[in-house]
Design a protein around this motif. Structure first.
Motif, mmCIF file in Angstrom:
data_model
loop_
_atom_site.group_PDB
_atom_site.id
_atom_site.type_symbol
_atom_site.label_atom_id
_atom_site.label_comp_id
_atom_site.label_asym_id
_atom_site.label_seq_id
_atom_site.Cartn_x
_atom_site.Cartn_y
_atom_site.Cartn_z
ATOM 1 N N GLN A 124 70.836 85.842 25.924
ATOM 2 C CA GLN A 124 71.234 84.435 26.082
ATOM 3 C C GLN A 124 72.751 84.314 26.229
ATOM 4 O OE1 GLN A 124 69.075 81.671 23.362
ATOM 5 N NE2 GLN A 124 68.089 83.516 22.590
ATOM 6 N N LEU A 125 73.453 85.125 25.419
ATOM 7 C CA LEU A 125 74.919 85.084 25.471
ATOM 8 C C LEU A 125 75.420 85.573 26.835
ATOM 9 C CD1 LEU A 125 77.473 84.457 23.836
ATOM 10 C CD2 LEU A 125 77.428 86.800 22.955
ATOM 11 N N GLN A 126 74.758 86.589 27.359
ATOM 12 C CA GLN A 126 75.170 87.108 28.666
ATOM 13 C C GLN A 126 74.889 86.101 29.788
ATOM 14 O OE1 GLN A 126 74.499 91.213 29.440
ATOM 15 N NE2 GLN A 126 74.719 91.007 31.659
ATOM 16 N N LYS A 127 73.745 85.407 29.684
ATOM 17 C CA LYS A 127 73.442 84.362 30.681
ATOM 18 C C LYS A 127 74.515 83.278 30.658
ATOM 19 C CE LYS A 127 68.459 84.717 30.880
ATOM 20 N NZ LYS A 127 67.265 84.183 30.217
ATOM 21 N N LEU A 128 74.937 82.913 29.438
ATOM 22 C CA LEU A 128 75.996 81.921 29.300
ATOM 23 C C LEU A 128 77.290 82.470 29.898
ATOM 24 C CD1 LEU A 128 77.238 79.311 28.042
ATOM 25 C CD2 LEU A 128 77.587 80.632 25.945
ATOM 26 N N GLN A 129 77.618 83.718 29.543
ATOM 27 C CA GLN A 129 78.851 84.339 30.041
ATOM 28 C C GLN A 129 78.900 84.301 31.561
ATOM 29 O OE1 GLN A 129 79.108 88.549 30.317
ATOM 30 N NE2 GLN A 129 81.193 88.692 29.519
ATOM 31 N N GLU A 130 77.723 84.472 32.195
ATOM 32 C CA GLU A 130 77.691 84.555 33.650
ATOM 33 C C GLU A 130 77.845 83.196 34.336
ATOM 34 O OE1 GLU A 130 74.389 87.171 34.539
ATOM 35 O OE2 GLU A 130 75.550 88.879 33.792
ATOM 36 N N LYS A 131 77.788 82.128 33.559
ATOM 37 C CA LYS A 131 78.012 80.794 34.142
ATOM 38 C C LYS A 131 79.451 80.316 33.944
ATOM 39 C CE LYS A 131 74.752 78.527 31.946
ATOM 40 N NZ LYS A 131 73.972 77.347 31.543
ATOM 41 N N VAL A 132 80.090 80.792 32.890
ATOM 42 C CA VAL A 132 81.409 80.265 32.503
ATOM 43 C C VAL A 132 82.534 80.952 33.287
ATOM 44 C CG1 VAL A 132 82.998 79.958 30.563
ATOM 45 C CG2 VAL A 132 80.538 79.757 30.192
ATOM 46 N N PRO A 133 83.472 80.164 33.840
ATOM 47 C CA PRO A 133 84.579 80.755 34.602
ATOM 48 C C PRO A 133 85.456 81.673 33.746
ATOM 49 C CG PRO A 133 84.527 78.359 34.857
ATOM 50 C CD PRO A 133 83.546 78.702 33.790
ATOM 51 N N HIS A 134 85.979 82.693 34.397
ATOM 52 C CA HIS A 134 86.928 83.606 33.766
ATOM 53 C C HIS A 134 88.211 83.608 34.601
ATOM 54 C CE1 HIS A 134 83.451 84.748 31.482
ATOM 55 N NE2 HIS A 134 84.064 85.761 30.880
ATOM 56 N N PRO A 135 89.368 83.875 33.987
ATOM 57 C CA PRO A 135 90.624 83.874 34.750
ATOM 58 C C PRO A 135 90.818 85.160 35.547
ATOM 59 C CG PRO A 135 91.057 84.385 32.450
ATOM 60 C CD PRO A 135 89.582 84.133 32.556
ATOM 61 N N HIS A 136 91.603 85.067 36.616
ATOM 62 C CA HIS A 136 91.762 86.229 37.510
ATOM 63 C C HIS A 136 92.748 87.251 36.977
ATOM 64 C CE1 HIS A 136 95.663 84.586 38.660
ATOM 65 N NE2 HIS A 136 95.867 85.623 39.430
ATOM 66 N N GLN A 137 93.567 86.843 36.005
ATOM 67 C CA GLN A 137 94.672 87.687 35.572
ATOM 68 C C GLN A 137 94.999 87.343 34.133
ATOM 69 O OE1 GLN A 137 98.646 86.593 36.789
ATOM 70 N NE2 GLN A 137 99.009 88.557 37.803
ATOM 71 N N ASN A 138 95.717 88.219 33.485
ATOM 72 C CA ASN A 138 96.093 88.000 32.103
ATOM 73 C C ASN A 138 97.618 87.970 32.019
ATOM 74 O OD1 ASN A 138 95.775 87.704 29.384
ATOM 75 N ND2 ASN A 138 95.272 89.836 28.985
ATOM 76 N N GLY A 139 98.160 86.959 31.363
ATOM 77 C CA GLY A 139 99.615 86.888 31.215
ATOM 78 C C GLY A 139 100.160 85.526 31.577
ATOM 79 N N ILE A 140 101.391 85.246 31.153
ATOM 80 C CA ILE A 140 102.029 83.967 31.511
ATOM 81 C C ILE A 140 103.534 84.149 31.723
ATOM 82 C CG2 ILE A 140 100.489 82.224 30.507
ATOM 83 C CD1 ILE A 140 102.390 82.356 27.993
#
Ligand SMILES: [Zn+2]
Ligand SMILES: [Zn+2]
Length: 548
Positions: free
Chosen positions: A103-119
């Motif tokens: 279930q957690l993986q199904k959720l993970q696959e719908k939620v956007p993730h950022p393209h890069q790490n850092g600011i």
């Protein structure tokens, strides 16, 4: 307490310290050994190839180290941090009939993730894990850097290429773990030194060549003192702009490391009552590696300013973390990945959350489960129910499965530390592996490059090259060529990631081997694999007495 590792099937024991720390954190004792767990954690930390993709929100072109095909939508870092989307919109109800991880993986696959790490960067598109830096290119993991090319793990480093684990340095080329230095090339573990080449464990040296364990010297070659004029003449004769000449010098340097140099048994400094390597200013840390300013931590790799963490890898500025990966500014998290939160379990990419369980990409939320908001009482009840279901299925207490990792294992940080891991092994854990067929890629063989940098003209920047080791294509950027010309360095023959891996392998040793001290002959455990052939290893006391 002895257990059999669920992954490598080897016996391992849980120490009394681990047991009491796990109780303090409230984390389950691991069912896999600390090595297999670190490997699983670091599989969530990509070391991917730089590639172009498009934001799934705006279509904006992005540079990323994420895989070509991602299991979830990718937004630009800026879009991801903005208010244009909301994590709670993806919330799902818990289903008792289905394993929680599914279930957690199904959720993970719908939620956007950022393209890069850092600011806070300027002109650092072709970079990852980059912070407060400027004009960097094809580099990863750095802070306060400028004009850095093809480098990895640097802080306050400027105008350098192929630099690995550098601090406060400038104009360095192909160096490893050099600190506060200027104009070094092909050097390792050197501090406070200037305009030198092929140095190993030297400090406060200037104009030295192929030297080891020197302190405060100038104009030395192979640890022999010369006059300034003699030194200058000799340096010219080494023909440093020639690729073939430098390859021979690299072989001589390897020979120096094996037969001449004295190696300290580990790279620990101010490590009190602690075991491991690359520890700096730590107290009561056991089986830790590359940790600084930390105390009471066990089985932690790449830690900074941590307290009472157990099996927490890549975690910074945190306390009471158990079985976590890449969490920063956090308190009492369990089984979490890339999060910055408190009192929560099974988070992926959650920022400033509290009392959440099994959530992905939430920001500033409380009492959420599977990205759904609950009242405090409901939250507690449902959480207990899920934990008891997970225990029945044997899920609870395990880290997020390999199937939730962001990409191929062989393009992750885990592969740098565990290079002997096989594709079959990772696939058997439902992880990912990428076989790249680059045979169709067109470019010039690097064998055809001119031997000497003086023979190279600017047209070379238009040419694509093929790495002889991987078949990957790479280019020479114009500012890279300027650096090589100015510093009399021959063009590299291998892909930049291969060059980085060739250097980084010297600092990813997690296991010690038995040796006898070069001076006092006592038995010691040192962090140099036997196959490196290092002959002269010194215990702490003898190294301090003779070389400090
Ligand atoms: Zn194991
Ligand atoms: Zn000794």
């Amino acid at each position: 307490m002895d257990r059999k590792c669920e992954q490598c099937k080897k016996d391992f024991s849980i120490t009394e310290i681990e047991r009491s720390l796990s109780e303090k954190i409230g984390v389950e004792l691991s069912t896999v050994c600390s090595d297999c767990l670190a490997r699983q954690h670091l599989a969530f930390w990509l070391f991917g190839k730089f590639r172009k993709i498009k934001s799934d929100l705006s279509g904006e072109g992005l540079i990323t180290v994420l895989p070509e095909k991602n299991r979830y939508p990718i937004y630009s870092l800026k879009e991801w941090h903005s208010d244009v989307w909301e994590g709670l919109d993806y919330g799902i109800d818990y289903d008792r009939e289905e394993p929680f991880f599914d279930q957690l993986q199904k959720l993970q696959e719908k939620v956007p993730h950022p393209h890069q790490n850092g600011i806070n960067n300027t002109n650092c598109d072709y970079c990852d894990d980059v912070w407060s830096s400027k004009n960097c290119y094809l580099s990863r993991s750095m802070e306060d850097c400028e004009d850095l090319i093809c480098s990895y793990r640097n802080i306050k480093v400027k105008n350098s290429i192929d630099n690995v684990i550098g601090f406060s340095s400038e104009k360095c080329y192909s160096c490893l773990n050099c600190i506060n230095s200027y104009g070094l090339s092909y050097s390792q573990h050197t501090k406070d030194s200037i305009d030198s080449h092929f140095l190993f464990d030297c400090r406060n040296c200037q104009n030295c060549f192929m030297c080891w364990n020197l302190r405060g010297k100038s104009f030395c070659i192979e640890n022999v003192q010369y006059t300034k004029e003699e030194y200058k003449d000799k340096i010219k004769s080494f023909n440093l702009g020639s690729y073939s000449a430098v390859e021979l010098l690299k072989e001589r340097f390897e020979d120096v490391l094996k037969n001449n140099a004295i190696h300290k048994l580990n790279f620990n400094i101010k490590a009190y009552n602690s075991t491991g390597d690359n520890l700096l200013n730590v107290n009561n840390c056991y089986n830790c590696n590359t940790c600084s300013d930390s105390e009471d931590c066990v089985n932690c790799l790449r830690a900074i300013k941590d307290k009472s963490n157990l099996n927490a890898n890549g975690c910074w500025h945190s306390e009471l973390l158990g079985n976590c990966q890449g969490c920063v500014n956090s308190y009492n998290l369990k089984y979490c990945n890339w999060s910055s939160s408190r009192f929560s379990e099974y988070l992926d990419l959650c920022l400033e959350c509290e009392y959440c369980f099994g959530c992905v990409g939430l920001k500033k939320k409380k009492y959420c489960i599977l990205n759904k908001q609950y009242e405090k009482d409901e939250y507690e009840k449902l959480k207990e129910k899920i934990i008891s279901d997970m225990k029945e299925r044997g899920e609870y207490g395990k880290f997020l499965p390999y199937s939730m990792s962001p990409g191929p294992f062989n393009f992750s940080t885990a592969y740098l530390y565990y290079p002997n891991t096989t594709k079959e092994e990772i696939l058997s854990f439902d992880g990912y592996w990428e076989d790249i067929d680059e045979s169709h890629i067109e470019g010039m063989s690097t064998n055809e490059l001119p031997d000497n940098i003086f023979e190279v003209n600017d047209e070379i920047c238009k040419q694509a090259f093929i790495c002889p080791e991987t078949g990957w294509r790479f280019n020479i950027a114009p500012n890279e060529l300027i650096f090589y010309k100015q510093n009399n360095i021959p063009l590299p023959r291998k892909h930049f990631d291969v060059r980085i891996k060739d250097l980084v392998k010297y600092s990813t040793v997690l296991k010690s081997s038995p040796y006898n001290c070069y001076y006092c002959k006592k038995e010691i455990e040192a962090y140099y694999p036997k196959e490196w052939g290092y002959k002269n290893i010194a215990c702490e006391e003898c190294y301090m007495r003779n070389l400090n």
